[in-house]
Design an enzyme around this catalytic site. Structure first.
Site, PDB file in Angstrom:
ATOM      1  N   ASN A   9       0.862  -1.187   0.000  1.00 36.04           N
ATOM      2  CA  ASN A   9       0.000   0.000   0.000  1.00 36.04           C
ATOM      3  C   ASN A   9       0.900   1.239   0.000  1.00 36.04           C
ATOM      4  OD1 ASN A   9      -1.812   2.024   0.546  1.00 36.04           O
ATOM      5  ND2 ASN A   9      -2.524   1.198   2.510  1.00 36.04           N
ATOM      6  N   LYS A  11      -0.053   4.283   0.282  1.00 38.95           N
ATOM      7  CA  LYS A  11      -0.658   5.359   1.091  1.00 38.95           C
ATOM      8  C   LYS A  11      -0.474   6.698   0.362  1.00 38.95           C
ATOM      9  CE  LYS A  11      -0.568   2.652   5.267  1.00 38.95           C
ATOM     10  NZ  LYS A  11      -0.549   2.575   6.700  1.00 38.95           N
ATOM     11  N   HIS A  93      -9.908   0.651   4.839  1.00 39.28           N
ATOM     12  CA  HIS A  93      -8.603   0.725   5.498  1.00 39.28           C
ATOM     13  C   HIS A  93      -8.746   1.514   6.784  1.00 39.28           C
ATOM     14  CE1 HIS A  93      -4.428   1.761   6.331  1.00 39.28           C
ATOM     15  NE2 HIS A  93      -4.118   0.682   5.632  1.00 39.28           N
ATOM     16  N   GLU A 141      -5.669  -5.838  10.365  1.00 39.76           N
ATOM     17  CA  GLU A 141      -4.585  -4.915  10.725  1.00 39.76           C
ATOM     18  C   GLU A 141      -4.941  -4.174  12.011  1.00 39.76           C
ATOM     19  OE1 GLU A 141      -2.546  -3.537   6.651  1.00 39.76           O
ATOM     20  OE2 GLU A 141      -3.983  -2.105   7.418  1.00 39.76           O
ATOM     21  N   ILE A 146       0.002  -0.124  13.169  1.00 42.31           N
ATOM     22  CA  ILE A 146       0.283   0.382  11.813  1.00 42.31           C
ATOM     23  C   ILE A 146       1.378   1.448  11.856  1.00 42.31           C
ATOM     24  CG2 ILE A 146      -0.686   1.714   9.879  1.00 42.31           C
ATOM     25  CD1 ILE A 146      -3.297   0.200  10.257  1.00 42.31           C
ATOM     26  N   GLY A 181       2.938  -3.134  10.885  1.00 40.99           N
ATOM     27  CA  GLY A 181       4.259  -3.295  11.484  1.00 40.99           C
ATOM     28  C   GLY A 181       5.156  -4.339  10.846  1.00 40.99           C
ATOM     29  N   ALA A 202       3.121  -1.426   4.177  1.00 41.92           N
ATOM     30  CA  ALA A 202       3.364  -0.083   3.632  1.00 41.92           C
ATOM     31  C   ALA A 202       4.759   0.407   4.009  1.00 41.92           C
ATOM     32  CB  ALA A 202       2.291   0.883   4.116  1.00 41.92           C
ATOM     33  N   SER A 203       4.893   0.989   5.216  1.00 40.76           N
ATOM     34  CA  SER A 203       6.123   1.726   5.552  1.00 40.76           C
ATOM     35  C   SER A 203       7.390   0.890   5.471  1.00 40.76           C
ATOM     36  CB  SER A 203       5.994   2.358   6.947  1.00 40.76           C
ATOM     37  OG  SER A 203       5.631   1.392   7.906  1.00 40.76           O
TER      38      SER A 203
HETATM   39  O1  G3P Z   1      -2.162  -0.979   4.527  1.00 38.20           O
HETATM   40  C1  G3P Z   1      -0.982  -1.367   5.142  1.00 38.20           C
HETATM   41  C2  G3P Z   1      -0.847  -0.853   6.477  1.00 38.20           C
HETATM   42  O2  G3P Z   1      -1.790  -0.066   7.034  1.00 38.20           O
HETATM   43  C3  G3P Z   1       0.256  -1.313   7.301  1.00 38.20           C
HETATM   44  O3  G3P Z   1       1.120  -0.230   7.375  1.00 38.20           O
HETATM   45  O4  G3P Z   1       3.272   0.827   7.591  1.00 38.20           O
HETATM   46  O5  G3P Z   1       2.533  -0.817   9.301  1.00 38.20           O
HETATM   47  O6  G3P Z   1       3.158  -1.602   7.024  1.00 38.20           O
HETATM   48  P1  G3P Z   1       2.590  -0.475   7.850  1.00 38.20           P
END
Ligand code: G3P
Length: 228
Positions: A9, A11, A93, A141, A146, A181, A202-203
């Protein structure tokens, strides 16, 4: 979409916006092809056309609205996302929550148009509720993890395990992913051992100093799971 799958994602991160979205999607696409592991990307709505024209992997919208095309100024129709090259969409989301009737509306409209749906849920209870709506995939999630780098698969394994069980009890055809995470191949391996059929991330990839190395590491977790 084939599973196990890694969905990235984008974002609204600058590192994955505009030309950066194209570069990152290309890197993910190459690593996916080399490894044979399925991957997909979810860029911002305005970047879907740009990205979809450049990669062979599935491109998803981050959100669509449950509206019919026509008098809906400022909303995102499922039709426009599909026309831009998306093959599916995320919905609900944690950063774009919807009431359950609207989640159902998006899933229904996406089906009409031929878009796959990946519905997000915060926990086992919400996963179960959303399973009744029958999206193609549910990604559980926990919102508090997150963007923290603290992986759901290792910190809250029960959320993943219980969500998989709850969703499959309702509808065994729905694929269950997890996210929040996740930053390493080990986190992904653990998620798959808990029953997840992929991850939404994502991150850990988008904000990594070396995005290609990060996606390689993430995908290595899927490869390791397939050797067991
Ligand atoms: O959609 C993926 C997400 O919300 C997880 O974010 O940065 O923890 O991988 P992250």
């Amino acid at each position: 979409m084939k599973t196990p799958i890694v969905i990235v994602n984008f974002k609204t991160y600058p590192e994955a916006t505009g030309e950066n979205a194209v570069k990152l999607a290309q890197a993910i696409s190459e690593v996916s092809e080399q490894s044979g592991v399925a991957a997909a990307v979810a860029p911002q709505a305005v970047d879907i056309g740009l990205v979809a024209g450049k990669v062979g992997i599935p491109v998803l919208a981050q959100h669509v609205d449950p509206i019919k095309p026509g008098r809906s100024t400022g909303w995102i129709s499922p039709e426009s996302s599909k026309a831009a090259g998306a093959v599916g969409t995320l919905v609900n989301h944690s950063e774009h929550k919807l009431p359950i009737d609207q989640v159902a509306g998006v899933v229904a409209r996406a089906k009409e148009v031929g878009l796959s749906t990946v519905a997000c849920a915060a926990d086992m209870k919400e996963s179960k509720r959303i399973a009744e709506i029958a999206p193609d995939m549910i990604a559980v999630e926990p919102p508090e993890l997150i963007g923290t780098g603290i992986p759901v698969s290792k910190t809250k394994p029960e959320v993943v395990r219980d969500s998989v069980r709850a969703v499959k009890d309702v509808n065994p055809r729905i694929k269950v992913l997890c996210g929040a995470g996740i930053t390493s191949g080990g986190d992904v391996l653990k998620a798959i051992e808990l029953g997840a059929e992929g991850v939404l991330i994502a991150s850990g990839v988008v904000r990594a100093k070396d995005q290609r190395a990060a996606i390689q590491d993430i995908i290595s977790g899927v490869v390791r799971s397939q050797k067991r």
